[in-house]
Design a protein around this motif. Structure first.
Motif, short mmCIF file in Angstrom:
data_model
loop_
_atom_site.label_atom_id
_atom_site.label_comp_id
_atom_site.label_asym_id
_atom_site.label_seq_id
_atom_site.Cartn_x
_atom_site.Cartn_y
_atom_site.Cartn_z
N LEU A 257 0.74 -1.04 0.12
CA LEU A 257 0.11 0.01 0.28
C LEU A 257 0.95 1.27 0.06
CD1 LEU A 257 -2.89 -0.94 2.31
CD2 LEU A 257 -3.02 -0.68 -0.23
N GLU A 258 2.06 1.07 0.61
CA GLU A 258 2.74 2.33 0.55
C GLU A 258 3.35 2.82 -0.74
OE1 GLU A 258 5.62 1.31 3.95
OE2 GLU A 258 4.07 1.92 5.44
N ARG A 259 3.58 1.59 -1.37
CA ARG A 259 4.24 1.90 -2.87
C ARG A 259 2.72 2.21 -3.88
NH1 ARG A 259 7.74 -3.69 -2.98
NH2 ARG A 259 9.14 -3.19 -1.20
N PHE A 260 1.72 1.77 -3.52
CA PHE A 260 0.63 2.30 -4.11
C PHE A 260 0.04 3.65 -3.99
CE2 PHE A 260 -4.18 1.36 -4.91
CZ PHE A 260 -3.96 1.22 -6.43
N LEU A 261 0.39 4.19 -3.08
CA LEU A 261 -0.13 5.48 -2.49
C LEU A 261 0.39 6.75 -3.51
CD1 LEU A 261 -0.07 5.41 1.53
CD2 LEU A 261 -2.01 5.98 -0.08
N PRO A 262 1.58 6.60 -3.83
CA PRO A 262 2.17 7.64 -4.70
C PRO A 262 1.21 7.50 -6.33
CG PRO A 262 4.18 6.66 -3.71
CD PRO A 262 2.87 5.99 -3.52
N TYR A 263 0.90 6.39 -6.43
CA TYR A 263 0.08 6.40 -7.82
C TYR A 263 -1.26 6.61 -7.80
CZ TYR A 263 -2.62 3.78 -11.24
OH TYR A 263 -3.41 3.58 -12.34
N VAL A 264 -1.60 6.50 -6.53
CA VAL A 264 -3.01 7.11 -6.21
C VAL A 264 -3.08 8.59 -6.39
CG1 VAL A 264 -4.96 7.32 -4.20
CG2 VAL A 264 -3.69 5.09 -4.69
N GLU A 265 -1.92 9.20 -5.43
CA GLU A 265 -1.80 10.71 -5.56
C GLU A 265 -1.72 11.26 -6.88
OE1 GLU A 265 -2.07 12.43 -2.82
OE2 GLU A 265 -1.40 11.51 -1.22
N GLU A 266 -1.07 10.64 -7.78
CA GLU A 266 -0.83 11.02 -9.28
C GLU A 266 -2.13 11.01 -9.97
OE1 GLU A 266 0.16 10.66 -13.46
OE2 GLU A 266 -0.43 9.06 -11.99
N GLY A 271 -7.79 13.75 -11.68
CA GLY A 271 -9.02 13.66 -11.82
C GLY A 271 -9.87 12.43 -11.57
N ILE A 272 -9.06 11.42 -11.47
CA ILE A 272 -9.31 10.08 -11.16
C ILE A 272 -9.95 9.98 -9.91
CG2 ILE A 272 -9.01 7.65 -11.18
CD1 ILE A 272 -8.89 8.82 -13.95
N HIS A 273 -11.15 9.59 -9.56
CA HIS A 273 -11.76 9.49 -8.27
C HIS A 273 -11.08 8.39 -7.46
CE1 HIS A 273 -14.61 9.19 -5.06
NE2 HIS A 273 -15.31 10.36 -5.23
N LEU A 274 -11.21 8.49 -6.08
CA LEU A 274 -10.23 7.65 -5.05
C LEU A 274 -10.78 6.32 -5.19
CD1 LEU A 274 -8.31 7.13 -2.98
CD2 LEU A 274 -9.65 7.70 -1.15
N PRO A 303 -15.89 6.78 -1.43
CA PRO A 303 -16.81 7.18 -2.47
C PRO A 303 -17.24 8.87 -2.37
CG PRO A 303 -17.65 5.13 -1.68
CD PRO A 303 -16.70 5.79 -0.60
N ARG A 304 -16.90 9.30 -1.40
CA ARG A 304 -16.93 10.71 -1.21
C ARG A 304 -16.30 11.71 -2.22
NH1 ARG A 304 -16.22 10.97 5.45
NH2 ARG A 304 -18.28 9.88 6.01
N LYS A 305 -16.86 12.44 -2.87
CA LYS A 305 -16.16 13.37 -3.67
C LYS A 305 -14.85 14.06 -3.56
CE LYS A 305 -20.63 14.85 -6.08
NZ LYS A 305 -21.39 15.68 -6.60
#
Length: 326
Positions: A257-266, A271-274, A303-305
Motif C-alpha cells: 500500500l505504501e508503494r501504491f499511494l504515490p500512484y493514487v496521489e498521481e 481527476g480520477i476518483h479515489l 466514494p465521497r467526492k
C-alpha cells in the motif's frame, strides 16, 4: 514466449489499469490481462482511456472480444501499438451482450471462424496471439468441441490455449451462475496437453491457492487465477519466488500500500476518483485482524467526492503492522 506459469484472468469491471498496477506491486512476474475490450470500442472509442496503461504493468496482455477477422486484426494492431505483450481472443464469456454480438463463448460452435480470426491477427501483429475458451457450450460434447477448437486455432498460429475448465450454458444460466454452477473438469485440460504436447495449455477456473496451482502445473503449462487474485490479492505474494525463482524479499501488505499511494496521489491529480482505485484493495488484508475495519473505512469514505489518499492511510491503521510479522 511469455512466462505464463501464473497469470491473472481478464475480469470485467475488475482488472482495469488501477487494479493491474496494484497487483503488479505484489507480483512482478505474473502475467496480467486487461478486461475484455470489444473490437468496436478499440477501433472507434477513446483509445487512451480504454487501452492506456502504466509501463510497470508489463507483462500485460490485451483481451479482445469480436468475431470479424478484419476488425480483430485492426484492433490487434492498435493494441500492439500501445505496447501490449500479447493479444488474447475471448471465446469463453457467456454474457447476453457477448452472445448478441456473436462473440465470446458462442464462438465455441464456430471453431473455423475462430481460426480465421486468429490467422488474421497473427498476420497483423508480431506479438503472441492466444485464445481463452471453455470446454464447450450447452449440449456440445467436450471430448469433441475442445480438441477441435484447439487443433484449428493451433493450425492458424495460436501457440497458447487458456482453458476455463467448465462448460458455458448459454441457455438457462446467468453469467454469474456460469462462473460457479457448471462442474469443473480439469482433466479436459490435462488430456488436451497430453494429446497436443506442442501447444501451451493454461488451466483456469476455481483455483484459489498456490498449492492448487502447483498441483495443476504437474499436468499443464500454466495456471490462471481469477477471483482469488482479485478478492484475496495477496495470494500472489509468493508467486515470484515459488514459480519464477525470484530472490527479492516479499513485500508486506503495508509495503504494497505504501508503494501504491504515490500512484493514487498521481491519479487523483489527474481527476480520477479515489473509489476507482481503492475498490481494488479491499481484500488485501483478508483473514487478518482489523481487515473488516479496513474494508469498512474505505467503503464508507472513498466514494465521497472530496476523498483523498488519506482515506487509505487511515484505513491502514486498523491493521497493526506487527500482525504481518508473526
Amino acid at each position: 514466449m511469455l512466462g505464463k506459469k501464473i497469470s491473472v484472468a481478464p475480469m470485467m469491471d475488475w482488472t482495469d489499469r488501477h487494479d493491474r498496477f496494484f497487483l503488479r506491486l505484489i507480483s512482478a512476474r505474473a502475467l496480467l490481462y486487461t478486461e475484455m475490450v470489444t473490437t468496436g470500442a478499440v477501433i472507434h472509442g477513446d483509445r487512451e482511456h480504454l487501452l492506456g496503461f502504466d509501463a510497470s504493468e508489463h507483462p500485460v496482455a490485451m483481451q479482445l472480444g469480436g468475431s470479424e477477422p478484419d476488425a480483430l486484426a485492426e484492433a490487434a494492431r492498435i493494441a500492439e501499438g500501445f505496447g501490449y505483450d500479447e493479444i488474447n481472443l475471448n471465446v469463453g464469456c457467456p454474457s447476453d451482450r457477448v452472445q448478441s454480438g456473436r462473440f465470446g463463448a458462442c464462438l465455441m460452435r464456430e471453431p473455423a471462424l475462430v481460426a480465421q480470426c486468429v490467422a488474421a491477427m497473427k498476420q497483423a501483429v508480431a506479438i503472441p496471439v492466444t485464445v481463452k475458451c471453455r470446454i464447450g457450450v450447452d449440449e456440445q460434447d467436450p471430448d469433441i468441441a475442445l480438441p477441435d477448437l484447439a487443433r484449428q486455432v493451433r493450425d492458424a498460429g495460436c501457440e497458447t490455449l487458456i482453458v476455463h475448465a467448465r462448460k458455458a450454458w448459454l441457455e438457462g444460466l446467468s453469467p454469474k451462475e456460469n462462473r460457479d454452477v457448471p462442474p469443473l473438469e480439469y482433466h479436459r485440460a490435462y488430456d488436451l496437453k497430453a494429446a497436443m504436447p506442442d501447444m501451451e495449455i493454461i488451466v483456469n477456473g476455481g483455483i484459489t491457492t498456490l498449492d492448487e496451482a502447483a498441483a495443476h502445473l504437474a499436468h499443464v503449462d500454466g495456471v490462471m487465477l481469477g477471483r482469488a487474485a482479485y478478492q484475496t490479492p495477496y495470494v500472489l505474494a509468493e508467486v515470484d519466488r515459488r514459480f519464477y525463482g525470484a530472490t527479492a524479499p516479499v513485500p508486506t501488505r503495508h509495503e504494497v500500500l505504501e508503494r501504491f499511494l504515490p500512484y493514487v496521489e498521481e491519479q487523483l491529480s489527474r481527476g480520477i476518483h479515489l473509489h476507482a482505485m481503492s475498490r481494488h484493495i479491499l481484500g488485501l488484508f483478508q483473514g487478518m485482524p482489523g481487515a473488516r475495519a479496513f474494508r469498512r473505512h474505505i467503503s464508507e469514505n472513498a466514494p465521497r467526492k472530496d476523498a483523498t489518499a488519506q482515506v487509505i492511510r487511515d484505513a491502514m491503521t486498523f491493521v497493526p503492522r506487527e500482525v504481518e510479522l508473526v
